[in-house]
Design a protein around this motif. Structure first.
Motif, mmCIF file in Angstrom:
data_model
loop_
_atom_site.group_PDB
_atom_site.id
_atom_site.type_symbol
_atom_site.label_atom_id
_atom_site.label_comp_id
_atom_site.label_asym_id
_atom_site.label_seq_id
_atom_site.Cartn_x
_atom_site.Cartn_y
_atom_site.Cartn_z
ATOM 1 N N MET A 80 40.584 -17.778 -8.474
ATOM 2 C CA MET A 80 41.746 -18.217 -7.695
ATOM 3 C C MET A 80 41.986 -19.718 -7.810
ATOM 4 O O MET A 80 43.104 -20.190 -7.625
ATOM 5 N N ASN A 81 40.920 -20.490 -8.055
ATOM 6 C CA ASN A 81 41.027 -21.947 -8.112
ATOM 7 C C ASN A 81 40.167 -22.430 -9.275
ATOM 8 O O ASN A 81 38.958 -22.610 -9.115
ATOM 9 N N SER A 82 40.792 -22.647 -10.408
ATOM 10 C CA SER A 82 40.034 -22.987 -11.612
ATOM 11 C C SER A 82 39.676 -24.468 -11.720
ATOM 12 O O SER A 82 38.891 -24.851 -12.580
ATOM 13 N N GLU A 83 40.256 -25.300 -10.853
ATOM 14 C CA GLU A 83 39.943 -26.731 -10.871
ATOM 15 C C GLU A 83 39.662 -27.210 -9.446
ATOM 16 O O GLU A 83 40.395 -28.037 -8.900
ATOM 17 N N PRO A 84 38.564 -26.728 -8.867
ATOM 18 C CA PRO A 84 38.302 -27.050 -7.464
ATOM 19 C C PRO A 84 37.743 -28.455 -7.258
ATOM 20 O O PRO A 84 37.034 -28.986 -8.111
ATOM 21 N N THR A 85 38.082 -29.024 -6.123
ATOM 22 C CA THR A 85 37.461 -30.274 -5.687
ATOM 23 C C THR A 85 36.169 -29.934 -4.962
ATOM 24 O O THR A 85 35.906 -28.765 -4.647
ATOM 25 N N ASP A 86 35.367 -30.960 -4.666
ATOM 26 C CA ASP A 86 34.158 -30.725 -3.877
ATOM 27 C C ASP A 86 34.508 -30.086 -2.539
ATOM 28 O O ASP A 86 33.810 -29.181 -2.069
ATOM 29 N N GLU A 87 35.584 -30.545 -1.929
ATOM 30 C CA GLU A 87 36.005 -30.008 -0.632
ATOM 31 C C GLU A 87 36.412 -28.547 -0.763
ATOM 32 O O GLU A 87 36.104 -27.733 0.123
ATOM 33 N N ASP A 88 37.108 -28.203 -1.846
ATOM 34 C CA ASP A 88 37.494 -26.808 -2.089
ATOM 35 C C ASP A 88 36.245 -25.926 -2.203
ATOM 36 O O ASP A 88 36.186 -24.836 -1.628
ATOM 37 N N ILE A 89 35.282 -26.406 -2.964
ATOM 38 C CA ILE A 89 34.046 -25.643 -3.171
ATOM 39 C C ILE A 89 33.311 -25.471 -1.852
ATOM 40 O O ILE A 89 32.886 -24.363 -1.508
ATOM 41 N N ASP A 90 33.155 -26.555 -1.116
ATOM 42 C CA ASP A 90 32.451 -26.476 0.161
ATOM 43 C C ASP A 90 33.132 -25.487 1.103
ATOM 44 O O ASP A 90 32.469 -24.688 1.768
ATOM 45 N N ALA A 91 34.463 -25.532 1.165
ATOM 46 C CA ALA A 91 35.201 -24.625 2.050
ATOM 47 C C ALA A 91 35.047 -23.174 1.596
ATOM 48 O O ALA A 91 34.811 -22.280 2.416
ATOM 49 N N ALA A 92 35.162 -22.939 0.302
ATOM 50 C CA ALA A 92 35.082 -21.576 -0.217
ATOM 51 C C ALA A 92 33.689 -20.978 -0.071
ATOM 52 O O ALA A 92 33.541 -19.786 0.193
#
Length: 152
Positions: free
Chosen positions: A112-124
């Motif tokens: 769903m998110n091929s270029e995640p930020t650190d914040e995206d990863i932490d949230a997911a």
């Protein structure tokens, strides 16, 4: 009842209310998804249904509409999924109990998110618990897997 798991069709004779986790483990002998909490809070039982990460402990098998993929069907020893390879590269696992659920959650997230930020990863990944606290290595592995999936 018919169920497609990791590309193979299975017939199971169980009550439709039985949690998918117990069908996978007890009826089909697929032990990658783990029992952690039984209330969809820890993520150890995470599998994919048609690519979407779900908690198999809280999904009734009768409600499954789609193909189920477990950690056993994500990649093979000869051809690891990018997330599995990144997990090894970053030596994420300590005790390893949560790791199949972590990997399945990460693989679905990266679809769903091929270029995640650190914040995206932490949230997911925050909904998948790791008692050993390998969260920094999990984040690093997800970033590495994202780069590999994007051709880097």
């Amino acid at each position: 009842m018919k169920l497609t798991v990791n590309g193979a069709e299975h017939s199971v004779d169980v009550e439709p209310e039985m949690p998918l986790l117990w069908v996978l483990r007890d009826e089909l002998g697929i032990t990658g998804p783990k029992y952690g909490c039984g209330i969809a809070q820890c993520g150890a039982c995470t599998v994919h249904i048609d690519g979407m990460a779900v908690r198999s402990c809280s999904v009734e098998v009768g409600a499954v509409d789609g193909e189920v993929t477990t950690i056993e069907g994500l990649g093979t020893p000869e051809s690891l999924h990018a997330v599995q390879a990144a997990w090894i590269e970053h030596q994420v696992a300590q005790c390893g109990y949560c790791q199949s659920g972590q990997i399945m959650a990460a693989a679905s997230f990266l679809e769903m998110n091929s270029e995640p930020t650190d914040e995206d990863i932490d949230a997911a990944m925050s909904a998948n618990l790791c008692r050993c606290g390998t969260y920094p290595r999990i984040r690093a592995a997800v970033k590495t897997a994202a780069a590999k999936l994007n051709g880097a």
